[in-house]
Scaffold this motif. Sequence first.
Motif, short mmCIF file in Angstrom:
data_model
loop_
_atom_site.label_atom_id
_atom_site.label_comp_id
_atom_site.label_asym_id
_atom_site.label_seq_id
_atom_site.Cartn_x
_atom_site.Cartn_y
_atom_site.Cartn_z
N SER A 25 0.82 -1.21 0.00
CA SER A 25 0.00 0.00 0.00
C SER A 25 0.86 1.26 0.00
O SER A 25 0.55 2.23 -0.71
N GLN A 26 1.95 1.27 0.75
CA GLN A 26 2.81 2.46 0.78
C GLN A 26 3.53 2.65 -0.54
O GLN A 26 3.70 3.78 -1.01
N THR A 27 3.93 1.54 -1.18
CA THR A 27 4.58 1.61 -2.48
C THR A 27 3.66 2.24 -3.52
O THR A 27 4.05 3.12 -4.29
N TRP A 28 2.38 1.81 -3.52
CA TRP A 28 1.44 2.34 -4.49
C TRP A 28 1.02 3.76 -4.16
O TRP A 28 0.76 4.57 -5.06
N ALA A 29 1.01 4.10 -2.90
CA ALA A 29 0.72 5.49 -2.53
C ALA A 29 1.83 6.40 -3.07
O ALA A 29 1.56 7.50 -3.57
N ALA A 30 3.09 5.95 -2.98
CA ALA A 30 4.21 6.74 -3.50
C ALA A 30 4.18 6.81 -5.02
O ALA A 30 4.40 7.87 -5.62
N LEU A 31 3.87 5.67 -5.67
CA LEU A 31 3.85 5.63 -7.13
C LEU A 31 2.81 6.57 -7.71
O LEU A 31 3.01 7.16 -8.77
N ALA A 75 -5.66 5.07 -5.31
CA ALA A 75 -5.42 6.34 -4.63
C ALA A 75 -6.19 7.50 -5.24
O ALA A 75 -5.98 8.65 -4.86
N GLY A 76 -7.08 7.22 -6.20
CA GLY A 76 -8.05 8.24 -6.61
C GLY A 76 -7.75 9.09 -7.82
O GLY A 76 -8.56 9.95 -8.18
N GLN A 77 -6.65 8.86 -8.51
CA GLN A 77 -6.29 9.76 -9.61
C GLN A 77 -7.36 9.79 -10.71
O GLN A 77 -7.74 10.86 -11.18
N ALA A 102 -6.81 8.14 -1.01
CA ALA A 102 -7.62 8.91 -1.96
C ALA A 102 -8.46 9.95 -1.24
O ALA A 102 -8.57 11.10 -1.70
N ARG A 103 -9.06 9.58 -0.14
CA ARG A 103 -9.88 10.54 0.63
C ARG A 103 -9.05 11.73 1.09
O ARG A 103 -9.50 12.88 1.03
N LYS A 104 -7.83 11.46 1.53
CA LYS A 104 -6.97 12.53 2.02
C LYS A 104 -6.50 13.45 0.89
O LYS A 104 -6.28 14.64 1.10
N ARG A 105 -6.34 12.89 -0.30
CA ARG A 105 -5.86 13.67 -1.43
C ARG A 105 -6.98 14.38 -2.19
O ARG A 105 -6.72 15.26 -3.00
N MET A 106 -8.20 13.99 -1.96
CA MET A 106 -9.32 14.52 -2.75
C MET A 106 -9.47 16.03 -2.59
O MET A 106 -9.59 16.54 -1.48
N ALA A 108 -11.19 19.50 -2.21
CA ALA A 108 -12.42 19.78 -1.47
C ALA A 108 -13.62 19.95 -2.39
O ALA A 108 -14.75 19.57 -2.03
N GLU A 109 -13.40 20.47 -3.60
CA GLU A 109 -14.53 20.74 -4.49
C GLU A 109 -15.17 19.45 -5.04
O GLU A 109 -16.24 19.49 -5.64
N PHE A 110 -14.50 18.30 -4.83
CA PHE A 110 -15.05 17.04 -5.32
C PHE A 110 -15.75 16.24 -4.24
O PHE A 110 -16.21 15.12 -4.49
N ALA A 111 -15.84 16.80 -3.04
CA ALA A 111 -16.38 16.05 -1.90
C ALA A 111 -17.80 15.54 -2.14
O ALA A 111 -18.18 14.48 -1.65
N ASP A 112 -18.59 16.31 -2.91
CA ASP A 112 -19.98 15.89 -3.16
C ASP A 112 -20.13 15.16 -4.48
O ASP A 112 -21.25 14.82 -4.89
N LYS A 113 -19.01 14.88 -5.16
CA LYS A 113 -19.05 14.20 -6.44
C LYS A 113 -18.51 12.77 -6.39
O LYS A 113 -18.77 11.97 -7.30
N ILE A 114 -17.73 12.45 -5.36
CA ILE A 114 -17.08 11.14 -5.29
C ILE A 114 -17.49 10.43 -4.01
O ILE A 114 -17.39 10.99 -2.92
#
Length: 231
Positions: A25-31, A75-77, A102-106, A108-114
Amino acid sequence: MSDQSSHNYLDTRARLETYFDKTASQTWAALTSDAPVSKIRATVRAGRDEMRAMLLDALPADLSGARVLDAGAGAGQMSFELAARGAEVVAVDISPSLLEVARKRMPAEFADKISFHAGDMLDPVHGRFDYAIAMDSVIHYRAPDMARMLGELAPRVWQKIAFTIAPQTPMLSAMHVAGKAFPRSDRSPAIIPISENRLRLELAKITERELRKIGRVHTGFYISQAMEVCA
């Protein structure tokens, strides 16, 4: 799915969950960030960026009012790009830890879309969609299992499913065979090269929907082919 296919699917899904949620999970978060990575992983990052753009190009530029499944959201890209086009995004992944990234990186303007959901991308509880995208999230499955997954999802997607396969190139096939000779332990689950024609034949047994090729990306160690199943 048949009993054997269901067993294969569930077994592969369990290995993927362990790998993406715990081992790497940490590897993919970095990637999936701007953090420095090795030269090999940099080619994978660049390839994934190119493939993400290719899959997005297969969808309308304006997705306002459309409901889109991001199957294997990680991670939400992809989810962020879809939301930026106006889509209502259902982001599903088997890794709760990557969805938390993904939640941490989202933005703010997408909070009601995802909306984020940990679990199976095929779960009918997620409802129906105009489009679905599965980038590099079904590449660990055999052609019959992949076809059954697409066939199971297709009735709930009105327009198209855009997804990727690992194409059956000499390089990927050799890597797949070589990988079988070594213990996998904490390494990533095997990527299975798929023949486009074989997948087309398997899918034709399940649904009348058409399978089309979108394009291919080959950047260093990243080789992936974009496909779509259309209504």
